[in-house]
Write a protein that holds these residues in place. Structure first.
Motif, PDB file in Angstrom:
ATOM      1  N   MET A 109      -6.627  18.538 -19.134  1.00  0.00           N
ATOM      2  CA  MET A 109      -7.422  19.534 -19.854  1.00  0.00           C
ATOM      3  C   MET A 109      -8.155  20.484 -18.914  1.00  0.00           C
ATOM      4  SD  MET A 109     -10.762  17.536 -21.268  1.00  0.00           S
ATOM      5  CE  MET A 109     -11.862  16.612 -20.185  1.00  0.00           C
ATOM      6  N   SER A 110      -8.082  20.245 -17.597  1.00  0.00           N
ATOM      7  CA  SER A 110      -8.765  21.130 -16.654  1.00  0.00           C
ATOM      8  C   SER A 110      -7.969  22.395 -16.346  1.00  0.00           C
ATOM      9  CB  SER A 110      -9.064  20.388 -15.344  1.00  0.00           C
ATOM     10  OG  SER A 110      -7.875  20.131 -14.612  1.00  0.00           O
ATOM     11  N   THR A 111      -6.769  22.512 -16.905  1.00  0.00           N
ATOM     12  CA  THR A 111      -5.945  23.697 -16.655  1.00  0.00           C
ATOM     13  C   THR A 111      -5.099  24.022 -17.878  1.00  0.00           C
ATOM     14  OG1 THR A 111      -4.195  24.629 -15.242  1.00  0.00           O
ATOM     15  CG2 THR A 111      -4.119  22.261 -15.630  1.00  0.00           C
ATOM     16  N   TYR A 124     -18.421  10.219 -18.358  1.00  0.00           N
ATOM     17  CA  TYR A 124     -19.202  10.751 -19.476  1.00  0.00           C
ATOM     18  C   TYR A 124     -18.830  12.206 -19.755  1.00  0.00           C
ATOM     19  CZ  TYR A 124     -23.170  12.402 -22.196  1.00  0.00           C
ATOM     20  OH  TYR A 124     -23.946  12.971 -23.170  1.00  0.00           O
ATOM     21  N   ASP A 125     -18.742  13.009 -18.697  1.00  0.00           N
ATOM     22  CA  ASP A 125     -18.414  14.424 -18.876  1.00  0.00           C
ATOM     23  C   ASP A 125     -16.994  14.616 -19.392  1.00  0.00           C
ATOM     24  OD1 ASP A 125     -20.933  15.106 -18.018  1.00  0.00           O
ATOM     25  OD2 ASP A 125     -20.315  15.732 -15.997  1.00  0.00           O
ATOM     26  N   TYR A 126     -16.070  13.799 -18.889  1.00  0.00           N
ATOM     27  CA  TYR A 126     -14.670  13.912 -19.318  1.00  0.00           C
ATOM     28  C   TYR A 126     -14.550  13.681 -20.827  1.00  0.00           C
ATOM     29  CZ  TYR A 126      -9.621  12.987 -19.482  1.00  0.00           C
ATOM     30  OH  TYR A 126      -8.284  13.010 -19.788  1.00  0.00           O
ATOM     31  N   VAL A 127     -15.161  12.599 -21.293  1.00  0.00           N
ATOM     32  CA  VAL A 127     -15.088  12.284 -22.725  1.00  0.00           C
ATOM     33  C   VAL A 127     -15.867  13.318 -23.535  1.00  0.00           C
ATOM     34  CG1 VAL A 127     -15.625  10.565 -24.494  1.00  0.00           C
ATOM     35  CG2 VAL A 127     -14.765   9.833 -22.258  1.00  0.00           C
ATOM     36  N   SER A 128     -17.025  13.738 -23.031  1.00  0.00           N
ATOM     37  CA  SER A 128     -17.839  14.715 -23.748  1.00  0.00           C
ATOM     38  C   SER A 128     -17.117  16.046 -23.893  1.00  0.00           C
ATOM     39  CB  SER A 128     -19.172  14.920 -23.026  1.00  0.00           C
ATOM     40  OG  SER A 128     -19.928  13.720 -23.005  1.00  0.00           O
ATOM     41  N   GLN A 129     -16.377  16.454 -22.853  1.00  0.00           N
ATOM     42  CA  GLN A 129     -15.617  17.697 -22.933  1.00  0.00           C
ATOM     43  C   GLN A 129     -14.508  17.599 -23.969  1.00  0.00           C
ATOM     44  OE1 GLN A 129     -14.316  19.069 -19.032  1.00  0.00           O
ATOM     45  NE2 GLN A 129     -16.270  18.445 -18.135  1.00  0.00           N
ATOM     46  N   ARG A 161     -19.470  -1.384 -13.077  1.00  0.00           N
ATOM     47  CA  ARG A 161     -20.851  -1.055 -13.411  1.00  0.00           C
ATOM     48  C   ARG A 161     -20.995   0.419 -13.770  1.00  0.00           C
ATOM     49  NH1 ARG A 161     -23.241  -3.869  -8.074  1.00  0.00           N
ATOM     50  NH2 ARG A 161     -21.325  -2.843  -7.330  1.00  0.00           N
ATOM     51  N   ASP A 162     -20.252   1.276 -13.069  1.00  0.00           N
ATOM     52  CA  ASP A 162     -20.279   2.702 -13.403  1.00  0.00           C
ATOM     53  C   ASP A 162     -19.631   2.967 -14.750  1.00  0.00           C
ATOM     54  OD1 ASP A 162     -21.508   3.562 -10.968  1.00  0.00           O
ATOM     55  OD2 ASP A 162     -19.588   3.298  -9.939  1.00  0.00           O
ATOM     56  N   ILE A 163     -18.567   2.240 -15.030  1.00  0.00           N
ATOM     57  CA  ILE A 163     -17.900   2.378 -16.329  1.00  0.00           C
ATOM     58  C   ILE A 163     -18.855   1.972 -17.440  1.00  0.00           C
ATOM     59  CG2 ILE A 163     -15.976   1.558 -17.746  1.00  0.00           C
ATOM     60  CD1 ILE A 163     -14.505   1.022 -15.020  1.00  0.00           C
ATOM     61  N   GLY A 164     -19.585   0.881 -17.228  1.00  0.00           N
ATOM     62  CA  GLY A 164     -20.542   0.415 -18.223  1.00  0.00           C
ATOM     63  C   GLY A 164     -21.661   1.410 -18.481  1.00  0.00           C
ATOM     64  N   VAL A 165     -22.155   2.041 -17.425  1.00  0.00           N
ATOM     65  CA  VAL A 165     -23.215   3.043 -17.580  1.00  0.00           C
ATOM     66  C   VAL A 165     -22.709   4.218 -18.416  1.00  0.00           C
ATOM     67  CG1 VAL A 165     -24.602   4.755 -16.346  1.00  0.00           C
ATOM     68  CG2 VAL A 165     -24.437   2.419 -15.464  1.00  0.00           C
ATOM     69  N   ALA A 166     -21.498   4.693 -18.106  1.00  0.00           N
ATOM     70  CA  ALA A 166     -20.931   5.821 -18.850  1.00  0.00           C
ATOM     71  C   ALA A 166     -20.712   5.465 -20.314  1.00  0.00           C
ATOM     72  CB  ALA A 166     -19.612   6.251 -18.211  1.00  0.00           C
TER      73      ALA A 166
END
Length: 406
Positions: A195-197, A266-271, A338-343
């Motif tokens: 989705m970035s292009t 988070y940004d990827y899913v939010s976009q 842990r990063d996945i859990g935070v997101a």
């Protein structure tokens, strides 16, 4: 006499070319998808798979099957057949044991393709190819199949270009499978569904579109799987986007641009959510009233497909991860659980704060079950702690004690 005529007329009717439709096995609300390369040679060889299921995996994708050609002994007519994958007899016994253990909700799919794997033989029609699948899965071992067709090491190799015929066959086989009650998934590399292009190409021997990101690596794509979603998206049950693709865009953002992993997810899913909600709004700007991101299909004149918006529904989105084998790699992205859990927690907070009843995303996938425990990474249990798929996760020592031989 009338009954005799009726029977005769029934005998003259053409036989169906594939199986009768059945009620599809329901997909769990949240998915933890694990790929396995096990050939199911013995029950003992499946210990890793059993542990992964007990620790949280509720979709197992068996890798890989391939469609090839055979000639019947009594005729010169060629027909498509499916080869590869696990021992079906042993796998059926194993799945029965899983049911006895209480894991009858686990979905089992067979994956077509893989890196360096062949594409489909398009000398046959999609219906003929699908019939080969029906015959391969005649005992109902699998609940459906997964599309994981990719490229190959040889930069100039034939499978580094997806032909229109191959894409059409993938889509039509998916449609026929859904009519028969099968589950169908796809697992594009991130650049194959990007989705970035807006760029589109059927080639998968391209360099990354970031100018300062490994121009020596000619194995990226440009939205080739977006074409499948544009034309056959309704037949795909879930979509696993591989963040661990070689030198992926996720890798670039996290390691080159220093975006925090939790922020990137988070940004990827939010976009994607924002792009989906564009389709719900009203307005005059480009994209208003249409969900998804715009893909320039018209750049491929042979495709004869207009530019259009491609939607990746959040209730079908599964983020693809690497487990411990990628720790320390610069080429393949490893993301700490842990990063996945935070997101995920942040995405769930946003969901709770809205009036929407949809999922924040469908779940997570990882490659590969056989590497669970490598570098002390146990991704199945870590993802289960995040999603709560199983009531509890267990250690290897507590795993089911399997028979030594089939």
């Amino acid at each position: 006499f009338v009954l005799l005529l009726l029977l005769q007329s029934l005998l003259l009717l053409p036989l169906p070319t594939h199986s009768m439709s059945k009620a599809p096995k329901p997909l769990p609300k949240n998915l933890i998808v694990g790929y396995t390369t096990s050939k199911a040679e013995t029950l003992a060889s499946l210990q890793k798979v059993t542990e992964a299921i007990q620790n949280g995996v509720n979709v197992v994708i068996w890798s890989f099957i391939h469609l090839t050609t055979t000639t019947a002994a009594t005729t010169t007519v060629k027909k498509p057949v499916i080869q590869g994958g696990p021992n079906l007899k042993n796998l059926k016994t194993y799945i029965q044991k899983l049911h006895q253990m209480g894991y009858e909700d686990t979905i089992h799919l067979a994956a077509f393709g893989g890196w360096n794997g062949p594409h489909l033989d398009t000398t046959f029609s999609p219906d003929e190819m699908y019939q080969a699948w029906v015959e391969y899965n005649e005992n109902g071992v699998f609940d459906g199949f997964d599309w994981d067709l990719e490229g190959q090491d040889n930069v100039n190799g034939s499978t580094n270009v997806f032909t229109i015929e191959v894409l059409h066959a993938m889509g039509e086989m998916s449609r026929l499978a859904k009519l028969d009650g099968c589950i169908v998934s796809m697992a594009p590399a991130q650049s194959y569904l990007d989705m970035s292009t807006r760029s589109f190409s059927r080639r998968v021997n391209l360099t990354p579109h970031e100018d300062d990101w490994h121009p020596e690596f000619p194995y990226h794509g440009a939205n080739v799987y977006a074409y499948l979603l544009a034309k056959w998206g309704e037949y795909m049950d879930f979509i696993c986007v591989q963040f661990y693709e070689g030198y992926s865009h996720a890798n670039y953002q996290i390691t080159k641009q220093n975006v925090a992993p939790s922020t990137y997810i988070y940004d990827y899913v939010s976009q994607l959510k924002k792009k989906h909600h564009q389709g719900q709004g009203q307005g005059q700007g480009q994209g208003q009233g249409q969900a998804g991101y715009l893909v320039n299909f018209e750049s491929d004149a042979d495709l004869n497909t207009p530019n259009q918006f491609v939607n990746v529904p959040l209730d079908k989105l599964v983020i693809g991860l690497a487990n411990g084998w990628a720790v320390g790699s610069d080429k393949f992205l490893y993301m700490d659980p842990r990063d996945i859990g935070v997101a995920y927690a942040k995405l769930e907070e946003d969901l709770d704060a809205s009036s929407s009843s949809s999922l924040s995303l469908r779940g997570f996938m990882f490659w590969v079950i056989e590497e669970e425990g490598a570098n002390d990474v146990h991704l199945a249990s870590a993802l289960n702690d995040i999603l709560g798929v199983r009531r509890r996760s267990i250690s290897s020592a507590d795993a089911y004690q399997q028979d030594k031989e089939m």
